[in-house]
Design a protein around this motif. Structure first.
Motif, PDB file in Angstrom:
ATOM      1  N   LEU A 199      -6.334   1.284 -11.130  1.00 49.94           N
ATOM      2  CA  LEU A 199      -7.380   1.538 -10.153  1.00 49.94           C
ATOM      3  C   LEU A 199      -7.391   2.496  -9.035  1.00 49.94           C
ATOM      4  CD1 LEU A 199      -8.459  -2.345  -9.400  1.00 49.94           C
ATOM      5  CD2 LEU A 199      -9.748  -0.628 -11.146  1.00 49.94           C
ATOM      6  N   ALA A 200      -6.309   2.838  -8.672  1.00 51.47           N
ATOM      7  CA  ALA A 200      -5.960   3.779  -7.487  1.00 51.47           C
ATOM      8  C   ALA A 200      -6.575   5.070  -7.508  1.00 51.47           C
ATOM      9  CB  ALA A 200      -4.441   4.010  -7.247  1.00 51.47           C
ATOM     10  N   PRO A 201      -6.357   5.706  -8.581  1.00 46.03           N
ATOM     11  CA  PRO A 201      -7.136   7.189  -8.648  1.00 46.03           C
ATOM     12  C   PRO A 201      -8.574   7.415  -8.715  1.00 46.03           C
ATOM     13  CG  PRO A 201      -5.347   6.836 -10.546  1.00 46.03           C
ATOM     14  CD  PRO A 201      -5.836   5.609  -9.867  1.00 46.03           C
TER      15      PRO A 201
ATOM     16  N   VAL B 234       0.961   7.229  -6.581  1.00 46.14           N
ATOM     17  CA  VAL B 234      -0.189   8.133  -6.811  1.00 46.14           C
ATOM     18  C   VAL B 234       0.075   9.491  -6.358  1.00 46.14           C
ATOM     19  CG1 VAL B 234      -2.765   8.316  -6.231  1.00 46.14           C
ATOM     20  CG2 VAL B 234      -1.819   6.077  -6.772  1.00 46.14           C
ATOM     21  N   LYS B 235       0.936   9.599  -4.995  1.00 50.52           N
ATOM     22  CA  LYS B 235       1.141  10.951  -4.592  1.00 50.52           C
ATOM     23  C   LYS B 235       2.012  11.888  -5.665  1.00 50.52           C
ATOM     24  CE  LYS B 235       1.078  14.211  -1.417  1.00 50.52           C
ATOM     25  NZ  LYS B 235       1.995  15.343  -1.979  1.00 50.52           N
ATOM     26  N   THR B 236       2.962  11.053  -6.114  1.00 51.40           N
ATOM     27  CA  THR B 236       4.005  11.546  -6.985  1.00 51.40           C
ATOM     28  C   THR B 236       3.391  11.809  -8.338  1.00 51.40           C
ATOM     29  OG1 THR B 236       5.940  10.378  -5.859  1.00 51.40           O
ATOM     30  CG2 THR B 236       6.307  11.258  -8.091  1.00 51.40           C
ATOM     31  N   GLN B 237       2.441  11.040  -9.215  1.00 45.71           N
ATOM     32  CA  GLN B 237       1.955  11.214 -10.199  1.00 45.71           C
ATOM     33  C   GLN B 237       0.855  12.141 -10.402  1.00 45.71           C
ATOM     34  OE1 GLN B 237       1.409   7.446 -11.767  1.00 45.71           O
ATOM     35  NE2 GLN B 237       3.490   6.635 -11.165  1.00 45.71           N
ATOM     36  N   GLN B 238      -0.001  11.977  -9.476  1.00 44.32           N
ATOM     37  CA  GLN B 238      -1.195  12.873  -9.033  1.00 44.32           C
ATOM     38  C   GLN B 238      -1.606  13.683  -8.256  1.00 44.32           C
ATOM     39  OE1 GLN B 238      -4.723  10.507 -10.794  1.00 44.32           O
ATOM     40  NE2 GLN B 238      -3.579   9.030 -11.521  1.00 44.32           N
ATOM     41  N   ASN B 239      -0.583  13.759  -7.163  1.00 49.36           N
ATOM     42  CA  ASN B 239      -0.799  14.476  -5.835  1.00 49.36           C
ATOM     43  C   ASN B 239      -2.179  14.263  -5.392  1.00 49.36           C
ATOM     44  OD1 ASN B 239       0.200  16.622  -4.030  1.00 49.36           O
ATOM     45  ND2 ASN B 239      -1.097  18.047  -4.910  1.00 49.36           N
TER      46      ASN B 239
ATOM     47  N   PHE C 199       0.831  -0.987  -0.159  1.00 49.99           N
ATOM     48  CA  PHE C 199       0.083   0.023  -0.096  1.00 49.99           C
ATOM     49  C   PHE C 199       0.837   1.106   0.043  1.00 49.99           C
ATOM     50  CE2 PHE C 199      -1.797   3.448   2.616  1.00 49.99           C
ATOM     51  CZ  PHE C 199      -2.979   3.715   2.020  1.00 49.99           C
ATOM     52  N   ASN C 200       1.762   1.270   0.669  1.00 50.67           N
ATOM     53  CA  ASN C 200       2.701   2.588   0.748  1.00 50.67           C
ATOM     54  C   ASN C 200       3.451   2.762  -0.458  1.00 50.67           C
ATOM     55  OD1 ASN C 200       2.210   3.174   3.753  1.00 50.67           O
ATOM     56  ND2 ASN C 200       3.961   1.669   4.333  1.00 50.67           N
ATOM     57  N   TRP C 201       3.670   1.913  -1.310  1.00 50.13           N
ATOM     58  CA  TRP C 201       4.431   1.973  -2.559  1.00 50.13           C
ATOM     59  C   TRP C 201       3.375   2.467  -3.399  1.00 50.13           C
ATOM     60  CZ3 TRP C 201       3.620   0.381  -7.418  1.00 50.13           C
ATOM     61  CH2 TRP C 201       4.961   0.558  -8.502  1.00 50.13           C
ATOM     62  N   VAL C 202       2.058   1.986  -3.509  1.00 47.59           N
ATOM     63  CA  VAL C 202       1.137   2.242  -4.293  1.00 47.59           C
ATOM     64  C   VAL C 202       0.867   3.888  -4.000  1.00 47.59           C
ATOM     65  CG1 VAL C 202      -1.206   2.198  -4.837  1.00 47.59           C
ATOM     66  CG2 VAL C 202       0.273   0.056  -4.766  1.00 47.59           C
ATOM     67  N   LYS C 203       0.751   4.048  -2.656  1.00 46.65           N
ATOM     68  CA  LYS C 203       0.406   5.356  -2.315  1.00 46.65           C
ATOM     69  C   LYS C 203       1.490   6.627  -2.660  1.00 46.65           C
ATOM     70  CE  LYS C 203       1.176   6.420   2.048  1.00 46.65           C
ATOM     71  NZ  LYS C 203       1.268   6.586   3.678  1.00 46.65           N
ATOM     72  N   ARG C 204       2.838   6.115  -2.733  1.00 48.43           N
ATOM     73  CA  ARG C 204       3.751   7.026  -3.230  1.00 48.43           C
ATOM     74  C   ARG C 204       3.981   7.369  -4.627  1.00 48.43           C
ATOM     75  NH1 ARG C 204       6.886   4.057   0.667  1.00 48.43           N
ATOM     76  NH2 ARG C 204       7.776   2.742  -0.967  1.00 48.43           N
TER      77      ARG C 204
END
Length: 301
Positions: free
Chosen positions: A277-279, A233-238, A226-231
């Motif tokens: 799926l994340a965004p 998404v945060k980097t790519q889409q804030n 989850f932490n990897w996915v979160k980083r």
């Protein structure tokens, strides 16, 4: 009875401490005894039950910082050599008289330690006050005691203490930073409701231990994922991701998750699927009338 002691780095999401202790062991004792890996300028945010004077003194002496509520049994002093503690009622009257949302004072904590801190005081709403009184009255009655007038006064206030300098963290931001503590509540809620950490189908100790350790390993593996996915998404889409929504998603694809931990090819496929799926599926929604997590993090960083 068993207690799970968990500590993690909020910004990176990395798990720092995960231990099983006796359910009868005092949380305050654990807090002081297992705060060993303290780095200079670390910031510790913990539940009130873990915040003793000994714990805060240890953090302060290691040139690190803390933000937490003030325990009802901890006295504050106006000066390092003052003989008598400050009467909290003075602050309550000042807040009420001047109709202040909050106020800040520089004081010292503890009769013996005298830790220099800032205290930020704000009036508690009536519902919070009544809840505190009900809880403490029940505990006092079971022990044959009565609720003191001192506690009743403190119960009317929200008191946060910190040793972070003003130039690093303004008064109005201290309470925002402390609200990050609710993230640990959310994690445990996720562990219980979605990872069923408290549900077992055996009464035999060895099977119980196997199931418990198995669930904890599964949780940590998913936390890292989850932490990897979160980083990403945060980097790519804030945008921030919800750990609750992540566990809900993972539970809907158990076969794919199981295969991912046995095959590098399947793992890559899983990662690509989650990132896609994340965004739309994992985004963290802003609660009504509350600061978003991004705004709180901005105040912290």
């Amino acid at each position: 009875m068993i207690s799970i002691q968990y500590e993690y780095d909020f910004l990176s999401g990395q798990s720092l401490d995960l231990r099983l202790t006796s359910g009868t062991q005092n949380d305050q004792s654990d807090s002081a005894d297992f705060t060993d890996d303290i780095q200079k300028k670390d910031l510790f945010i913990r539940d009130l039950g873990y915040c003793t004077v000994k714990y805060m003194d240890k953090i302060h002496r290691n040139e690190a910082y803390f933000v937490n509520r003030l325990g009802s049994q901890i006295n504050i002093y106006e000066a390092k050599d003052a003989q008598d503690p400050i009467d909290i009622d003075i602050y309550l009257k000042k807040l009420t008289k001047n109709k202040l949302d909050f106020m800040e004072e520089e004081v010292f904590l503890g009769r013996d330690h005298r830790i220099p801190v800032r205290i930020i005081l704000a009036p508690a709403d009536q519902a919070t006050y009544e809840k505190r009184i009900r809880k403490t009255s029940k505990q006092a009655k079971s022990a044959g005691n009565k609720v003191t007038e001192k506690f009743k006064t403190r119960a009317k206030l929200n008191i946060v203490v910190t040793n972070v300098p003003t130039e690093m963290l303004k008064s109005q931001d201290v309470r925002k930073v402390y609200s990050l503590r609710w993230q640990i509540e959310l994690i445990f809620k996720t562990w219980k409701s979605l990872a069923t950490i408290d549900e077992f189908n055996t009464t035999k100790i060895h099977r119980f231990e196997s199931q418990l350790y198995g669930k904890l390993i599964w949780i940590i593996l998913n936390t890292n994922l989850f932490n990897w996915v979160k980083r990403q998404v945060k980097t790519q889409q804030n945008r921030l991701c919800s750990i609750w929504k992540y566990y809900t998603l993972i539970q809907s694809i158990p076969d794919q998750l199981f295969n991912a931990f046995n095959s590098f090819k399947e793992f890559n496929a899983l990662i690509k699927n989650i990132i896609q799926l994340a965004p739309a599926t994992l985004y963290l929604e802003k609660k009504k009338n509350k600061l978003s997590l991004i705004h709180i993090m901005d105040a912290l960083t």
